[in-house]
Design a protein around this motif. Structure first.
Motif, mmCIF file in Angstrom:
data_model
loop_
_atom_site.group_PDB
_atom_site.id
_atom_site.type_symbol
_atom_site.label_atom_id
_atom_site.label_comp_id
_atom_site.label_asym_id
_atom_site.label_seq_id
_atom_site.Cartn_x
_atom_site.Cartn_y
_atom_site.Cartn_z
ATOM 1 N N ARG A 9 49.138 14.869 41.623
ATOM 2 C CA ARG A 9 48.470 15.486 40.448
ATOM 3 C C ARG A 9 49.548 15.522 39.278
ATOM 4 N NH1 ARG A 9 45.925 21.060 41.456
ATOM 5 N NH2 ARG A 9 44.868 20.740 39.949
ATOM 6 N N VAL A 10 50.619 14.822 39.280
ATOM 7 C CA VAL A 10 51.452 14.916 38.226
ATOM 8 C C VAL A 10 50.856 14.444 36.915
ATOM 9 C CG1 VAL A 10 53.510 13.808 37.268
ATOM 10 C CG2 VAL A 10 53.723 14.992 39.692
ATOM 11 N N ASP A 11 50.171 13.415 37.090
ATOM 12 C CA ASP A 11 49.471 12.790 35.644
ATOM 13 C C ASP A 11 48.608 13.920 35.124
ATOM 14 O OD1 ASP A 11 50.982 10.376 35.853
ATOM 15 O OD2 ASP A 11 49.416 9.022 36.639
ATOM 16 N N GLU A 12 47.898 14.424 36.090
ATOM 17 C CA GLU A 12 46.898 15.465 35.485
ATOM 18 C C GLU A 12 47.577 16.563 34.646
ATOM 19 O OE1 GLU A 12 43.945 18.824 37.399
ATOM 20 O OE2 GLU A 12 44.831 17.332 38.720
ATOM 21 N N VAL A 13 48.796 16.947 35.295
ATOM 22 C CA VAL A 13 49.726 18.011 34.481
ATOM 23 C C VAL A 13 49.874 17.425 33.044
ATOM 24 C CG1 VAL A 13 51.628 19.331 34.551
ATOM 25 C CG2 VAL A 13 50.392 19.237 36.600
ATOM 26 N N LEU A 14 50.690 15.984 33.067
ATOM 27 C CA LEU A 14 51.145 15.593 31.974
ATOM 28 C C LEU A 14 50.046 15.594 30.736
ATOM 29 C CD1 LEU A 14 53.488 12.654 33.426
ATOM 30 C CD2 LEU A 14 54.164 15.013 32.466
ATOM 31 N N ASP A 15 48.675 15.042 31.537
ATOM 32 C CA ASP A 15 47.409 14.887 30.530
ATOM 33 C C ASP A 15 47.165 16.442 29.846
ATOM 34 O OD1 ASP A 15 47.102 12.324 31.118
ATOM 35 O OD2 ASP A 15 45.487 12.414 32.420
ATOM 36 N N ASN A 64 47.206 19.446 24.895
ATOM 37 C CA ASN A 64 47.391 20.931 24.260
ATOM 38 C C ASN A 64 48.553 20.902 23.353
ATOM 39 O OD1 ASN A 64 45.019 22.684 25.559
ATOM 40 N ND2 ASN A 64 45.454 21.270 27.273
ATOM 41 N N CYS A 65 49.650 20.054 23.460
ATOM 42 C CA CYS A 65 50.919 20.374 22.950
ATOM 43 C C CYS A 65 51.519 19.386 22.233
ATOM 44 C CB CYS A 65 51.548 20.862 24.004
ATOM 45 S SG CYS A 65 51.224 22.317 24.938
ATOM 46 N N SER A 66 50.567 18.169 22.007
ATOM 47 C CA SER A 66 51.179 17.204 21.366
ATOM 48 C C SER A 66 51.770 17.679 19.853
ATOM 49 C CB SER A 66 50.187 15.970 21.134
ATOM 50 O OG SER A 66 50.285 15.283 22.262
ATOM 51 N N SER A 67 52.624 16.807 19.170
ATOM 52 C CA SER A 67 53.306 16.954 18.161
ATOM 53 C C SER A 67 51.977 16.636 17.013
ATOM 54 C CB SER A 67 54.403 16.213 17.960
ATOM 55 O OG SER A 67 54.665 16.232 16.515
ATOM 56 N N ARG A 68 51.725 17.531 15.934
ATOM 57 C CA ARG A 68 50.766 17.026 15.019
ATOM 58 C C ARG A 68 51.068 17.473 13.607
ATOM 59 N NH1 ARG A 68 50.441 21.137 19.098
ATOM 60 N NH2 ARG A 68 49.146 22.698 18.145
#
Ligand code: NI
Ligand code: NI
Ligand code: NI
Lengths: 109, 109, 109
Positions: free
Chosen positions: A52-58, A63-67
């Motif tokens: 489930r690591v990829d799910e957590v990273l997604d 929700n938190c990407s730089s923008r």
């Protein structure tokens, strides 16, 4: 089992918390500061099965990407300006730094 | 050397701290929140020799295991009740989530 | 990439923060307590390329090593003393505990 450490901006912390809960991902939240003048960070400690690591990273990326965002400048910016009408400025918000670390043993008591 | 991260309830944090000191185990305490509505967690960072990991896990289990306890409900529970005498309710308290992680290098300066 | 966890005394935390910034090392600061009566610790989380781990350790050692220092005792020490003139006492200050941990994945969003 993997240990995920995610450092995000405070402003994204609550939304991220809620997404983790919605998805049944247990996360512990630490209040933190710093990293190059960016006060007000939040660090999440997450224990998650390897698959489930990829799910957590997604979830973190969504929700938190730089923008970029338009914000009203704080009033102190206006002191020396001729106009009384402040206008929004573009700033970079968000961003996440994420470590996925190996775990030798995971226990719940 | 191993790194142990232990997330426990605040109410068990002081007792656990004392047990670590009694047993000569160096632990650093972080104030944390969260994990599914359970506000008030404490996270311990512990550096320990590999052969003492089980001892650390035993101390955490003995002091922080999830258990049932009778507590008086907060007064707001009584607002719509006819009786003036609140009675204790059974709640689950305690519980610990523990990660044992590998360490490449450990230094003291 | 390695994860460095460094626990230092509060009094050395700001200087260490500044040195990290000067050297382009991203660090996140957590407020922590404890470890054998030493209240007021600060924990840094640092993500660093493997070939710069020694540089990070050098910066921590240079800024946070345990050392002796003369300090004025707190006034409560004087209560039972005959003289009104407190004198400085030698105390040990500083010190750092550092873990370098492996990282499976490092992401920035
Ligand atoms: Ni959602
Ligand atoms: Ni005891
Ligand atoms: Ni300098």
């Amino acid at each position: 089992m993997k240990l995920v450490l995610a450092i995000v901006q405070d402003k994204d912390g609550n939304r991220l918390s809620n997404e983790f809960i919605e998805n049944g991902i247990r996360a512990t939240k630490l209040s933190t500061t710093g990293g190059f003048l960016k006060a007000g960070n939040t660090t999440f400690i997450i224990g998650i099965e390897e698959e489930r690591v990829d799910e957590v990273l997604d979830i973190i990326r969504e929700n938190c990407s730089s923008r970029e965002q338009y914000m009203m400048p704080p009033s102190s910016y206006d002191v020396s300006m001729e106009t009384n009408f402040p206008y929004p400025v573009e700033v970079e918000v968000g961003g996440a730094t994420v470590f996925v670390c190996p775990v030798d043993q995971f226990q719940k008591f």
